[in-house]
Scaffold this active site. Structure first.
Site, PDB file in Angstrom:
ATOM      1  N   HIS A 206     -75.850 -13.397  -4.288  1.00  0.00           N
ATOM      2  CA  HIS A 206     -76.036 -14.591  -5.116  1.00  0.00           C
ATOM      3  C   HIS A 206     -77.425 -14.388  -5.701  1.00  0.00           C
ATOM      4  O   HIS A 206     -78.415 -14.015  -5.046  1.00  0.00           O
ATOM      5  CB  HIS A 206     -75.981 -15.837  -4.238  1.00  0.00           C
ATOM      6  CG  HIS A 206     -76.734 -15.932  -2.771  1.00  0.00           C
ATOM      7  ND1 HIS A 206     -76.211 -15.324  -1.815  1.00  0.00           N
ATOM      8  CD2 HIS A 206     -77.870 -16.329  -2.446  1.00  0.00           C
ATOM      9  CE1 HIS A 206     -77.224 -15.329  -0.706  1.00  0.00           C
ATOM     10  NE2 HIS A 206     -78.012 -16.128  -1.167  1.00  0.00           N
TER      11      HIS A 206
ATOM     12  N   HIS B 162     -80.579 -17.321  -7.068  1.00  0.00           N
ATOM     13  CA  HIS B 162     -81.066 -18.402  -7.274  1.00  0.00           C
ATOM     14  C   HIS B 162     -81.883 -18.539  -8.545  1.00  0.00           C
ATOM     15  O   HIS B 162     -82.531 -17.807  -8.826  1.00  0.00           O
ATOM     16  CB  HIS B 162     -82.099 -18.573  -5.956  1.00  0.00           C
ATOM     17  CG  HIS B 162     -81.829 -18.546  -4.562  1.00  0.00           C
ATOM     18  ND1 HIS B 162     -81.537 -19.566  -3.652  1.00  0.00           N
ATOM     19  CD2 HIS B 162     -81.520 -17.258  -3.806  1.00  0.00           C
ATOM     20  CE1 HIS B 162     -81.201 -19.158  -2.407  1.00  0.00           C
ATOM     21  NE2 HIS B 162     -80.983 -17.921  -2.556  1.00  0.00           N
TER      22      HIS B 162
END
Ligand code: AMP
Length: 134
Positions: A99, A101
């Site tokens: 992931h 951010h």
């Protein structure tokens, strides 16, 4: 992947505040409530982090990150973004699905999104010789 919370978000078997989605990626609100507009962008197929993500998925992911970032700046009143990623537990990765951010920024927002390092321990030339790609 079974028991991966972000795979479950990707296949909508658990809910998320989805900001953007396409065939390969999904972007949703980080529930940490630490920064206004904190978004996570993930590939729908499971990769642990950047170290095992295939290049095609990675290119789709970074395209989605760009789309989300441009949207925040062009349409949502933000002026810039920080992009953060932890790949590996030593780097602070807590959720084991790749992931990125996206932290939206405005001048004077006083968000501390850029680390202040303590200073390198080794001589820069020595480190350079160790890490140069031959
Ligand atoms: P990292 O420490 O880089 O692995 O970041 C993991 C992030 O995932 C943290 O910022 C968490 O707040 C966020 N997070 C964990 N579970 C969820 C969830 N179900 N929905 C949205 N964000 C989550």
């Amino acid at each position: 992947m079974k028991d991966c919370i972000f795979c479950k978000i990707a296949d909508h078997s658990i809910p998320s505040m989805t900001v953007y989605e396409d065939e390969y990626t999904i972007a949703f609100m980080d529930t940490a409530k630490d920064v206004d507009g904190h978004i996570l962008v993930i590939p729908k197929t499971h990769a642990h982090n950047i170290l095992d993500c295939d290049n095609y998925t990675l290119s789709q992911l970074i395209s989605a990150v760009k789309k989300v970032s441009c949207h925040l700046v062009e349409n949502c009143g933000f002026e810039g973004v920080n992009l953060l990623n932890a790949s590996g537990e030593s780097a602070g990765q807590s959720v084991q699905h790749f992931h990125i951010h996206v932290i939206p920024r405005k001048s004077g927002d006083r968000i501390n999104a850029w680390p202040h390092f303590d200073g390198a321990k080794e001589d820069i030339e020595d480190v350079f010789k160790k890490i140069i790609i031959k």
